[in-house]
Design a protein around this motif. Structure first.
Motif, PDB file in Angstrom:
ATOM      1  N   GLU A 105      -6.913  -2.153   6.122  1.00 38.06           N
ATOM      2  CA  GLU A 105      -6.137  -1.339   5.188  1.00 38.06           C
ATOM      3  C   GLU A 105      -6.161  -1.872   3.763  1.00 38.06           C
ATOM      4  O   GLU A 105      -6.033  -1.100   2.819  1.00 38.06           O
ATOM      5  CB  GLU A 105      -4.685  -1.222   5.666  1.00 38.06           C
ATOM      6  N   ALA A 106      -6.299  -3.189   3.618  1.00 37.29           N
ATOM      7  CA  ALA A 106      -6.194  -3.754   2.275  1.00 37.29           C
ATOM      8  C   ALA A 106      -7.406  -4.564   1.841  1.00 37.29           C
ATOM      9  O   ALA A 106      -7.553  -4.866   0.658  1.00 37.29           O
ATOM     10  CB  ALA A 106      -4.949  -4.644   2.190  1.00 37.29           C
TER      11      ALA A 106
ATOM     12  N   ILE B 226       0.854  -1.182   0.000  1.00 38.77           N
ATOM     13  CA  ILE B 226       0.000   0.000   0.000  1.00 38.77           C
ATOM     14  C   ILE B 226       0.893   1.236   0.000  1.00 38.77           C
ATOM     15  O   ILE B 226       2.055   1.180   0.395  1.00 38.77           O
ATOM     16  CB  ILE B 226      -0.950   0.030   1.219  1.00 38.77           C
TER      17      ILE B 226
ATOM     18  N   VAL C 290      -3.679  -0.071  -3.385  1.00 38.49           N
ATOM     19  CA  VAL C 290      -3.145  -1.399  -3.121  1.00 38.49           C
ATOM     20  C   VAL C 290      -2.544  -1.912  -4.422  1.00 38.49           C
ATOM     21  O   VAL C 290      -3.187  -1.891  -5.465  1.00 38.49           O
ATOM     22  CB  VAL C 290      -4.254  -2.353  -2.628  1.00 38.49           C
TER      23      VAL C 290
END
Length: 202
Positions: free
Chosen positions: A100-101, A63, A154
């Motif tokens: 986050e992903a 990221i 990403v």
């Protein structure tokens, strides 16, 4: 035997210099050899976890995030603070990977443990290897990205390419560099030598 060992020298006095949202800065007066004392300033940090997520094509999930002290957009691994009471390190890493992903992993190992800057901070980072990944449907992942995490892309980078980018000075985030190099080294043995996800910290 080359292995870091616990050691704690006598602290004569501690003064807090600053206390913020995440960190504190303190000065310890430490008793040194030959009975001398010296002041040591350092940052008190709750610690962090990071995740090197590797897919079936041996690509690393990365990221990009703005880091204000560095004044850079840095390519990083999903990572975050150890800031949930009672949460295990691997559960914290799984939470960060999801938030986050948008991925979850079925297979977890401890990849590498880091002291980010032991001369000025007590921060510890455990980097996990996460494999057997599945995408979390958007409707199931209710995490709201804010601040630096808004519009955080990403990307999937082949592991050998990630190693090359780290060695060429194109990736600077320390847990990302350490995690990439550790994963590449561990892949030679098919990751068989890695510690379990719940391995104790030294």
């Amino acid at each position: 035997m080359i292995s870091d060992t616990p050691e704690s020298w006598d602290v004569v006095e501690t003064k807090e210099r600053f206390s913020g949202r995440v960190i504190r800065v303190v000065t310890d007066t430490v008793r040194m050899p030959r009975d001398e004392v010296a002041d040591r300033d350092y940052v008190v940090h709750p610690g962090s976890v990071a995740v090197l997520a590797l897919d079936d094509l041996d690509r690393v999930l990365m990221i990009r995030q703005y880091r204000h002290p560095a004044r850079r957009l840095l390519w990083e691994l999903p990572a975050g603070l150890r800031d949930v009471a009672g949460e295990s390190l691997v559960d914290g890493a799984a939470r960060e990977l999801a938030e986050e992903a948008g991925y979850r992993a079925a297979t977890w190992h401890t990849l590498v443990d880091l002291r980010t800057s032991p001369g000025m901070s007590d921060e510890r980072i455990r980097v996990f290897l996460a494999r057997d990944l599945t995408r979390i449907p958007d409707e199931e992942n209710g995490f709201v990205h804010r601040h630096e995490e808004v519009d955080m892309p990403v990307e999937w980078v082949p592991l050998p390419d990630a190693v090359e980018k780290a060695l060429m000075g194109m990736i600077h985030n320390s847990p990302a560099v350490a995690g990439i190099l550790a994963a590449y080294a561990a892949s030679v043995e098919g990751f068989a030598t890695l510690r379990p996800a719940d391995a104790p910290e030294a």
